[in-house]
Design an enzyme around this catalytic site. Structure first.
Site, PDB file in Angstrom:
ATOM      1  N   LYS A 116       0.773  -1.251   0.071  1.00 30.57           N
ATOM      2  CA  LYS A 116      -0.021   0.219  -0.027  1.00 30.57           C
ATOM      3  C   LYS A 116       0.705   1.413   0.128  1.00 30.57           C
ATOM      4  CE  LYS A 116      -4.260  -0.909   1.504  1.00 30.57           C
ATOM      5  NZ  LYS A 116      -5.268  -0.953   2.505  1.00 30.57           N
ATOM      6  N   LEU A 203      -9.967  10.733   8.164  1.00 34.40           N
ATOM      7  CA  LEU A 203     -11.139  11.525   7.744  1.00 34.40           C
ATOM      8  C   LEU A 203     -12.140  11.403   8.575  1.00 34.40           C
ATOM      9  CD1 LEU A 203     -10.315  11.495   3.897  1.00 34.40           C
ATOM     10  CD2 LEU A 203      -9.408  12.859   5.716  1.00 34.40           C
ATOM     11  N   LYS A 237     -17.807  -3.633   3.351  1.00 35.76           N
ATOM     12  CA  LYS A 237     -18.924  -3.018   2.521  1.00 35.76           C
ATOM     13  C   LYS A 237     -20.050  -3.846   2.578  1.00 35.76           C
ATOM     14  CE  LYS A 237     -15.513  -1.583  -0.612  1.00 35.76           C
ATOM     15  NZ  LYS A 237     -14.697  -1.820  -1.898  1.00 35.76           N
ATOM     16  N   GLU A 275      -9.631   3.154  -5.387  1.00 35.26           N
ATOM     17  CA  GLU A 275     -10.512   3.538  -4.359  1.00 35.26           C
ATOM     18  C   GLU A 275     -10.085   4.766  -3.599  1.00 35.26           C
ATOM     19  OE1 GLU A 275     -12.175  -0.814  -2.776  1.00 35.26           O
ATOM     20  OE2 GLU A 275     -10.737   0.081  -1.658  1.00 35.26           O
ATOM     21  N   ARG A 291      -8.449  -6.399  -9.399  1.00 34.28           N
ATOM     22  CA  ARG A 291      -9.192  -7.775  -9.726  1.00 34.28           C
ATOM     23  C   ARG A 291     -10.655  -7.465  -9.880  1.00 34.28           C
ATOM     24  NH1 ARG A 291     -12.239  -7.398  -4.790  1.00 34.28           N
ATOM     25  NH2 ARG A 291     -10.809  -6.657  -3.141  1.00 34.28           N
TER      26      ARG A 291
END
Ligand code: ADP
Length: 452
Positions: A116, A203, A237, A275, A291
């Site tokens: 990342k 955030l 999600k 994202e 993916r």
């Protein structure tokens, strides 16, 4: 085009890929663990190979067995689906070394985006805005404290090898920092065998907005618009929609163009999702998934494209046959993840499905591998199905979702259906007025006393 594809996955996504292959005239090979011998993905494929015992490490993650299954059946390509080996760069390399096509990006791009920190630095240099944070890994508590003081609290500690929300901890003040760091490190070590962490500004009320891309090996990159995946529990999600209720056409066009330009420069191939967190009109990159994603059907609903078909075509060297101007967004779509879980405690609820009835009618799609009498095994994730509803506008979509949820019956186990039946009646949801922490707050406030 490939004549035979091996699907290295299970559940609804294995069925989804099987469907695309069938419609393209491609023969399919299913692989399965002993726990999945009677699973729907095995029944619907042309051939099947048992690759090991129930634990995923010995079956769906067992690379030698999967390669052997390919060689025995003569499959020319492997579709990894999502999860399992889909973002394992070494697997993609091994597949390539065996002369088999990998339906996905290059191992180099999988590896880059799987780290990342490297991913963030790479996209930043390609012109994509990122969340303010540490320049790279933070190696000591003292360095973390310095970075946090500069950014201001709250801060988020994230695992370099992160995924699925693991190894992520918030520090709200200097006194939280040391514990947040050590917990994130030990979680990351347990989950990814890598305890390296980095830091980001936490955030407070952002939305999760992601851009779907599709790229061929002839240098063409298209974006298929965004999905809003802000309704999450523990960074997982649960409800996804397209388009996002928070974006206007200009913002959509701008972020789509930024992402497309960056991936052109990178020479990306296949499907991917970039994202972002979106707050006060600004986009901040968090990660890229190399993916197919669980929530791809909402994009299919508003674009009319079969993303899996395009993914297979570009992996076989085919050129995308459309231009960006051919991608037209029509109406609104919402997906609800029907998980085999208690809707309030979210405890997994494997077991036998005693009654099953799928909803139908105009604009309703139910992607699932369950059937009457199917026994959900306890070894894998709890996704039992995805209800995807499309309407001419968001209101129509919400009303259709409401009635579809009332038609859907999954008896014998606990599911998240009752939670969605409540959510489709919540004023904030109806107004599209929510952010990534909304669902956690809502669940905390509405949990029955017995579950607290
Ligand atoms: P993972 O790879 O573990 O899924 P992501 O980086 O994609 O991790 O983040 C998952 C979720 O965590 C996001 O959708 C968002 O809800 C939350 N998140 C990530 N970064 C931040 C941040 N800087 N501030 C607030 N929330 C964040």
């Amino acid at each position: 085009m490939f004549e035979k594809v091996l699907i290295a996955n299970r559940g609804e996504i294995a069925l989804r890929i099987n469907r695309a292959c069938k419609e393209m005239g491609i023969a399919t090979v299913a692989v399965h663990s002993t726990a999945d011998a009677s699973a729907m993905h095995v029944r619907l494929a042309d051939e099947s190979v048992c690759i090991g015992p129930p634990p995923a490490a010995q079956s769906y993650l067992n690379i030698p067995q999967i390669i052997a299954a390919c060689e025995i059946t003569g499959a020319e390509a492997i579709h990894p689906g999502y999860g399992f080996l889909s973002e394992n760069a070494r697997f993609a390399e091994i597949v390539r070394e065996h002369g088999i096509a990998f339906i996905g990006p290059t191992p180099e791009h999988i590896r880059l985006m799987g780290d990342k920190i490297a991913a963030k630095q790479a996209v930043k240099s390609l012109g994509i805005p990122t969340v303010p944070g540490s320049d790279g890994a933070v190696s000591s508590d003292a360095e973390a404290a310095r970075v946090a003081d500069e950014m201001g609290y709250p801060v988020l500690i994230k695992a370099t090898a992160g995924g699925g929300g693991r190894g992520m901890k918030v520090a709200r003040s200097p006194s939280d920092l040391s514990l947040a760091l050590s917990t994130a490190r030990s979680e990351a070590k347990a989950a990814f065998a890598n305890d390296e962490v980095y830091m980001e500004k936490y955030l407070q009320r952002p939305r999760h907005i992601e851009v779907q891309v599709l790229a061929d090996s002839h240098g063409k990159v298209l974006h298929l618009g965004e999905r809003d995946c802000s309704l999450q529990r523990r960074h997982q999600k649960l409800w996804e929609e397209a388009p996002s209720p928070a974006l206007n056409a200009a913002q959509r066009q701008e972020i789509g163009a930024t992402v497309t330009r960056a991936l052109e420069k990178l020479g990306y191939l296949g499907v991917g999702t970039v994202e972002f967190l979106f707050e006060d009109g600004g986009f901040y990159f968090i990660e890229m998934n190399t993916r197919l994603q669980v929530e791809h059907p909402v994009t299919e609903a508003i674009t009319g494209l079969d993303i899996v078909r395009e993914q297979i075509r570009v992996a076989a060297g085919g050129a995308l046959e459309m231009e960006q101007s051919d991608i037209v967004f029509s109406g609104h779509a919402i997906e609800c993840r029907i998980n085999a879980e208690n809707p309030f405690t979210f405890r997994p609820s494997p077991g036998t499905i005693t009654h099953f009835h799928a909803p139908g009618g105009l604009g309703v799609r139910f992607d699932s591998a369950i059937y009457d009498g199917y026994k959900i095994p306890p070894y894998y994730d709890s996704l039992a199905g995805k209800l995807i509803v499309h309407g001419r506008n968001r209101n129509e979509c919400l009303m259709r979702l409401r009635r579809s949820l009332d038609e859907l019956v999954v008896g014998g186990i606990d599911t998240t259906i009752p939670l969605f039946q409540k959510l489709v009646r919540e004023p904030d949801i109806l107004n599209g007025d929510y952010h990534i922490h909304w669902l956690e707050h809502y669940l905390a406030a509405s949990r029955p006393t017995s579950a607290k």
